[in-house]
Design a protein around this motif. Structure first.
Motif, PDB file in Angstrom:
ATOM      1  N   PRO A   1      27.508  64.903 -11.485  1.00 40.55           N
ATOM      2  CA  PRO A   1      26.380  65.749 -11.916  1.00 40.55           C
ATOM      3  C   PRO A   1      25.024  65.227 -11.442  1.00 40.55           C
ATOM      4  CG  PRO A   1      27.891  65.335 -13.741  1.00 40.55           C
ATOM      5  CD  PRO A   1      28.320  64.445 -12.624  1.00 40.55           C
ATOM      6  N   ALA A   2      24.934  63.931 -11.141  1.00 39.82           N
ATOM      7  CA  ALA A   2      23.662  63.356 -10.693  1.00 39.82           C
ATOM      8  C   ALA A   2      23.182  63.985  -9.398  1.00 39.82           C
ATOM      9  CB  ALA A   2      23.800  61.843 -10.516  1.00 39.82           C
ATOM     10  N   MET A   3      24.095  64.570  -8.623  1.00 38.19           N
ATOM     11  CA  MET A   3      23.684  65.208  -7.368  1.00 38.19           C
ATOM     12  C   MET A   3      22.794  66.412  -7.621  1.00 38.19           C
ATOM     13  SD  MET A   3      26.554  65.053  -4.396  1.00 38.19           S
ATOM     14  CE  MET A   3      27.805  65.981  -5.261  1.00 38.19           C
ATOM     15  N   ASN A   4      22.874  66.976  -8.828  1.00 38.02           N
ATOM     16  CA  ASN A   4      22.019  68.130  -9.153  1.00 38.02           C
ATOM     17  C   ASN A   4      20.539  67.763  -9.148  1.00 38.02           C
ATOM     18  OD1 ASN A   4      24.287  69.754  -9.498  1.00 38.02           O
ATOM     19  ND2 ASN A   4      24.478  69.216 -11.669  1.00 38.02           N
ATOM     20  N   GLY A   5      20.257  66.465  -9.259  1.00 37.06           N
ATOM     21  CA  GLY A   5      18.872  66.021  -9.259  1.00 37.06           C
ATOM     22  C   GLY A   5      18.290  65.842  -7.870  1.00 37.06           C
ATOM     23  N   LEU A   6      19.103  66.036  -6.842  1.00 41.28           N
ATOM     24  CA  LEU A   6      18.623  65.908  -5.472  1.00 41.28           C
ATOM     25  C   LEU A   6      18.014  67.218  -4.988  1.00 41.28           C
ATOM     26  CD1 LEU A   6      21.626  64.041  -3.771  1.00 41.28           C
ATOM     27  CD2 LEU A   6      19.574  63.034  -4.786  1.00 41.28           C
ATOM     28  N   THR A   7      16.976  67.099  -4.183  1.00 41.97           N
ATOM     29  CA  THR A   7      16.443  68.297  -3.530  1.00 41.97           C
ATOM     30  C   THR A   7      17.399  68.698  -2.410  1.00 41.97           C
ATOM     31  OG1 THR A   7      15.192  67.058  -1.871  1.00 41.97           O
ATOM     32  CG2 THR A   7      14.103  67.479  -3.988  1.00 41.97           C
ATOM     33  N   GLU A   8      17.199  69.887  -1.871  1.00 46.52           N
ATOM     34  CA  GLU A   8      18.052  70.348  -0.773  1.00 46.52           C
ATOM     35  C   GLU A   8      17.956  69.399   0.414  1.00 46.52           C
ATOM     36  OE1 GLU A   8      18.673  74.259   2.124  1.00 46.52           O
ATOM     37  OE2 GLU A   8      17.330  74.363   0.394  1.00 46.52           O
ATOM     38  N   ARG A   9      16.743  68.933   0.723  1.00 44.92           N
ATOM     39  CA  ARG A   9      16.568  68.004   1.844  1.00 44.92           C
ATOM     40  C   ARG A   9      17.254  66.675   1.583  1.00 44.92           C
ATOM     41  NH1 ARG A   9      15.929  68.936   6.718  1.00 44.92           N
ATOM     42  NH2 ARG A   9      13.797  69.724   6.781  1.00 44.92           N
ATOM     43  N   GLU A  10      17.137  66.179   0.354  1.00 45.22           N
ATOM     44  CA  GLU A  10      17.773  64.912   0.008  1.00 45.22           C
ATOM     45  C   GLU A  10      19.294  65.025   0.102  1.00 45.22           C
ATOM     46  OE1 GLU A  10      14.266  63.336  -3.039  1.00 45.22           O
ATOM     47  OE2 GLU A  10      16.082  64.298  -3.829  1.00 45.22           O
ATOM     48  N   ARG A  11      19.820  66.171  -0.254  1.00 42.28           N
ATOM     49  CA  ARG A  11      21.261  66.370  -0.144  1.00 42.28           C
ATOM     50  C   ARG A  11      21.698  66.373   1.325  1.00 42.28           C
ATOM     51  NH1 ARG A  11      24.876  68.786  -4.047  1.00 42.28           N
ATOM     52  NH2 ARG A  11      26.821  69.435  -3.045  1.00 42.28           N
TER      53      ARG A  11
ATOM     54  N   LEU B   1      18.952  56.949  -2.782  1.00 41.67           N
ATOM     55  CA  LEU B   1      19.586  55.756  -3.334  1.00 41.67           C
ATOM     56  C   LEU B   1      19.098  55.494  -4.763  1.00 41.67           C
ATOM     57  CD1 LEU B   1      19.457  53.314  -0.264  1.00 41.67           C
ATOM     58  CD2 LEU B   1      21.339  54.775  -0.996  1.00 41.67           C
ATOM     59  N   GLN B   2      17.805  55.727  -4.986  1.00 42.29           N
ATOM     60  CA  GLN B   2      17.236  55.498  -6.321  1.00 42.29           C
ATOM     61  C   GLN B   2      17.773  56.507  -7.332  1.00 42.29           C
ATOM     62  OE1 GLN B   2      12.982  56.028  -6.580  1.00 42.29           O
ATOM     63  NE2 GLN B   2      12.809  54.634  -8.309  1.00 42.29           N
ATOM     64  N   LYS B   3      17.812  57.768  -6.974  1.00 34.52           N
ATOM     65  CA  LYS B   3      18.260  58.805  -7.907  1.00 34.52           C
ATOM     66  C   LYS B   3      19.738  58.661  -8.262  1.00 34.52           C
ATOM     67  CE  LYS B   3      14.992  62.552  -6.797  1.00 34.52           C
ATOM     68  NZ  LYS B   3      14.855  63.946  -6.292  1.00 34.52           N
ATOM     69  N   LEU B   4      20.535  58.216  -7.309  1.00 30.12           N
ATOM     70  CA  LEU B   4      21.981  58.117  -7.542  1.00 30.12           C
ATOM     71  C   LEU B   4      22.398  56.700  -7.932  1.00 30.12           C
ATOM     72  CD1 LEU B   4      23.261  60.295  -4.557  1.00 30.12           C
ATOM     73  CD2 LEU B   4      22.869  60.994  -6.927  1.00 30.12           C
ATOM     74  N   HIS B   5      21.415  55.804  -8.061  1.00 32.14           N
ATOM     75  CA  HIS B   5      21.678  54.418  -8.461  1.00 32.14           C
ATOM     76  C   HIS B   5      22.667  53.750  -7.509  1.00 32.14           C
ATOM     77  CE1 HIS B   5      19.501  55.316 -12.145  1.00 32.14           C
ATOM     78  NE2 HIS B   5      20.296  56.347 -12.343  1.00 32.14           N
ATOM     79  N   LEU B   6      22.438  53.942  -6.221  1.00 31.11           N
ATOM     80  CA  LEU B   6      23.273  53.347  -5.190  1.00 31.11           C
ATOM     81  C   LEU B   6      22.561  52.138  -4.610  1.00 31.11           C
ATOM     82  CD1 LEU B   6      24.375  56.632  -3.367  1.00 31.11           C
ATOM     83  CD2 LEU B   6      25.665  55.332  -5.077  1.00 31.11           C
TER      84      LEU B   6
END
Length: 225
Positions: free
Chosen positions: A153-163, A197-202
């Motif tokens: 579900p954390a991928m929902n926090g990414l923008t289209e470009r970030e994805r 990397l920050q948003k997905l804690h990678l």
């Protein structure tokens, strides 16, 4: 100066790596260890920047040592970058080590120049994705384990470009290649990579590759590099 800890149960391999590393002006071997237990103690006391970690060792193997060394409860200042050393290019342990936070892996028969490059790459905060080998290893183990897994579900926090950037990272593309593919500046790409990397804690790009495969952004066979 890049501080290196060499972990291997074979003294000749440790000696060979030490001689190559110590001949460089920008790096030095600060210690050696013959098993994972001693590696953990050495990492705590010596604070290396990079650990070259063998997989199959007595007392404590490199996988468990990597997991403990990079555990989330360890302060960032105590967590070095780990490059796993292995005799096999399709080793179940290596995939697990990447999941545990290792920044990549090298085959033990790698040329000295490859070892030195690996140390510099991971010390600089990037991940070592050996051409084809890391991707094949990830494909080997992700394909059978994640077919029924729902996306994070954390991928929902990414923008289209970030994805888009994450998908290209997962395919093994460098920042320069991502910038060319998306028609953006390389510095902009670096900013996108940092936010992903920050948003997905990678931890780094190696974990981003694993994450991309595990969440269906890239599937085995999609990338031919």
């Amino acid at each position: 100066m890049i501080r290196v800890l060499v972990v291997d149960d074979q003294s000749m391999i440790r000696l060979g790596i030490r001689s190559v590393v110590d001949a460089q002006e920008d790096m030095t071997v600060v210690g050696e260890a013959e098993n994972g237990e001693r590696a953990l103690a050495a990492a705590r006391s010596l604070r290396p920047d990079v650990v070259l970690m063998d997989v199959r060792m007595p007392v404590l193997d490199g996988l468990e040592a990597t997991r403990r060394m990079l555990a989330a409860d360890q302060p960032n200042s105590h967590r070095p970058r780990v490059v796993v050393l292995t005799t096999f290019d399709l080793d179940d342990y290596v995939y697990a080590a990447l999941q545990a936070g290792a920044s990549g892996f090298l085959l033990k028969d790698s040329e000295p120049e490859e070892v030195l490059r690996a140390i510099r790459v991971v010390a600089g905060g990037d991940a070592l994705l050996a051409p084809g080998v890391t991707r094949r290893l990830i494909e080997q183990f992700v394909d059978a384990r994640t077919t029924a897994r729902p996306p994070d579900p954390a991928m929902n926090g990414l923008t289209e470009r970030e994805r888009e950037v994450l998908t290209l990272m997962a395919g093994g593309h460098s920042n320069a290649e991502i910038a060319a593919e998306l028609f953006i500046a390389e510095q902009t790409t670096k900013s996108h990579v940092s936010r992903v990397l920050q948003k997905l804690h990678l931890r780094d790009r190696a974990q981003a590759v694993v994450y991309g495969y595990e969440n269906g952004l890239v599937r085995p066979g999609d990338v031919d590099r």
